[in-house]
Each structure stands twice: as C-alpha cells, then as structure tokens.
Design a protein around this motif. Sequence first.
Motif, PDB file in Angstrom:
ATOM      1  N   ASP A  12       0.789  -1.227   0.000  1.00  0.00           N
ATOM      2  CA  ASP A  12       0.000   0.000   0.000  1.00  0.00           C
ATOM      3  C   ASP A  12       0.821   1.278   0.000  1.00  0.00           C
ATOM      4  O   ASP A  12       0.370   2.301  -0.484  1.00  0.00           O
ATOM      5  CB  ASP A  12      -0.914   0.041   1.233  1.00  0.00           C
ATOM      6  CG  ASP A  12      -2.228  -0.643   0.957  1.00  0.00           C
ATOM      7  OD1 ASP A  12      -2.438  -1.051  -0.195  1.00  0.00           O
ATOM      8  OD2 ASP A  12      -3.019  -0.762   1.892  1.00  0.00           O
TER       9      ASP A  12
ATOM     10  N   VAL B  47      -7.438   7.106   4.643  1.00  0.00           N
ATOM     11  CA  VAL B  47      -8.158   6.836   3.383  1.00  0.00           C
ATOM     12  C   VAL B  47      -9.057   8.012   3.010  1.00  0.00           C
ATOM     13  O   VAL B  47      -9.509   8.759   3.868  1.00  0.00           O
ATOM     14  CB  VAL B  47      -9.068   5.574   3.471  1.00  0.00           C
ATOM     15  CG1 VAL B  47      -8.261   4.306   3.666  1.00  0.00           C
ATOM     16  CG2 VAL B  47     -10.137   5.715   4.554  1.00  0.00           C
ATOM     17  N   THR B  60      -8.869   0.921  -2.378  1.00  0.00           N
ATOM     18  CA  THR B  60      -7.574   0.526  -1.836  1.00  0.00           C
ATOM     19  C   THR B  60      -6.831  -0.328  -2.848  1.00  0.00           C
ATOM     20  O   THR B  60      -7.452  -0.962  -3.715  1.00  0.00           O
ATOM     21  CB  THR B  60      -7.738  -0.247  -0.511  1.00  0.00           C
ATOM     22  OG1 THR B  60      -6.446  -0.583  -0.008  1.00  0.00           O
ATOM     23  CG2 THR B  60      -8.536  -1.525  -0.704  1.00  0.00           C
TER      24      THR B  60
END
Lengths: 150, 150
Positions: A12, B47, B60
């Motif tokens: 990520d 996020v 994601t």
Amino acid sequence: MTDARTFLAQGDVFDSLTEAECRSLLATRTFGRVGVTSGGLPVIFPVRYLYADNAITFRTGGGTKLRAAESGDVLAFEVDVYDTETSEGWSVLALGRATVLTTEHEEDDVPTLDATRAGERRNHYVRMHCELLTGRRLVQARSVHPDGSS
Amino acid sequence: MTDARTFLAQGDVFDSLTEAECRSLLATRTFGRVGVTSGGLPVIFPVRYLYADNAITFRTGGGTKLRAAESGDVLAFEVDVYDTETSEGWSVLALGRATVLTTEHEEDDVPTLDATRAGERRNHYVRMHCELLTGRRLVQARSVHPDGSS
C-alpha cells in the motif's frame, strides 16, 4: 528497518518518508490517534500527545488505552495532515509497546482529551516508544497505465 | 446499541454523540482512517472515503486493507476534527465488517490515496457497514474535583 517497513507496507505504501522525516513530522503536531486491539477488535482513539526522544506520551483515563499499555500490548499511533482542496498531505504510523509512567512524571504538562473524573485524582501517563516508524506523502492517486502514462 | 457503546467506551468516552449525530458528521468529511489488526498488531491507514446508507466506501490497492475486507475481519473507521487553538472538535468511530465490491460498482467516483500500479487495471472498492457507531465531542480536559468544581 526494511523488514518492518515491508511488513507495514504490504503493497500500500508509496512515496514513503524516511524515518528521520517521520520523526520530524511527529514533533510538529500534538493531536493524533492511538490504535489498539480491544477484545479482538481494532479501535482508534484520538489523543493529545507530546513527542520527544522517539516516544509518544499521552494522558488517558482508566479505559482501553490504559489497559493496553498496562498489558504490554503493541499500540499503533497515527498522525496525519491532509488538505482535501489540494489533495496533499502526509501520514506517519508508529508501532510500539507502551508503558504507564510512574507518578514522578505526572507533573508534565501533557494535554489530554480524557476528563479526570470526580474522585479520580489524576489521569495516567502512557509513553509509547516508536519501535517501527513509517510514513508516506498523501496525494490523490491517479490511475497509471502499464506504459507509465496517466 | 447500549452494549456496543458501553463496550467501546470502557470509561473513556464522555460528552458522547448520538448515533444520528455520528451519521451526520461522517457525511461531512471525505478523509478518515481505517484501523485493522494485521498479524496481531493494530495498524491505522488514512483513506479517502464516501459515506452513504450507513456505510463507508473507500478504494484501496492490494494490501492490508483489502485482505482484511476479503477475510471478513471487523474494521475500525475513525474521523475527527480538532482545532488545537480552541481545543475543540469531535470524533466518530465506526466498527463493522467490510466487503469487497464487485466490478459493477467500480465506476463510482470514490477518491483514493492508493495509486493504481502499472499493470493493475483498477483499485478495489471496499464497503464497510457501520455496525457500531460512537462519537464524542473533543475538548481539552480539565481536572474535575470530587465536588464537581474544576
């Protein structure tokens, strides 16, 4: 640190910050979030904090955060800044075990969001040593084609 | 909901928000944080998100957040606003299981912080239903004496 960074990233993280940058950024803020696992569930609490000597210090009442510290659990600590107008910012994530400080530290002027309750003489001071430290610059992501164009 | 609230609070929450207030506040922001337990450790990721129908939707890449959603793990989601000048703000915490949305949803315009990598056609959309919802107003706490004075 490569292993820790790889563990945390797991695909990520991009445009990551160096540890030195993470430390500098942690010191620029006083409001962050503690993540603990409580009853098997992830929970996130906002806290006021002070950063010094690669450790986060925060005050807490007698709840989940205190029990996690007393139990020697690993805590997560996150700080971020993000501007939704410019879609730019940064975030830093620290993991580490916490300890509950003894009374000799309780005169430190660490702000807190947890009220001391009637009959409770003072809040508890928790110090978390930043054992794993990662961070990244935050940008609004655009899709990138296999040839590198966007 | 009383049990959930009590579980989450465990002594820390005061001046709590109603569920209706939490839902309204969630809808006012588009930047929050997901908490997951990864390898037994708590981790927090910032996020971009959209809130609708009592669910958080975020995009994601193929990392920790996606695996947690695919595994049916309970995720934590936190949003806060805090002004260190006035020492006032609020935070909302949601817990719930997440699902990975199928391709029919992938045209939704959900912003993301996770870049789509070369050769990866699109990011994944994760939707977390807010099963437990708690929130509180954040103020810089002052000690309160047993008689109620500060």
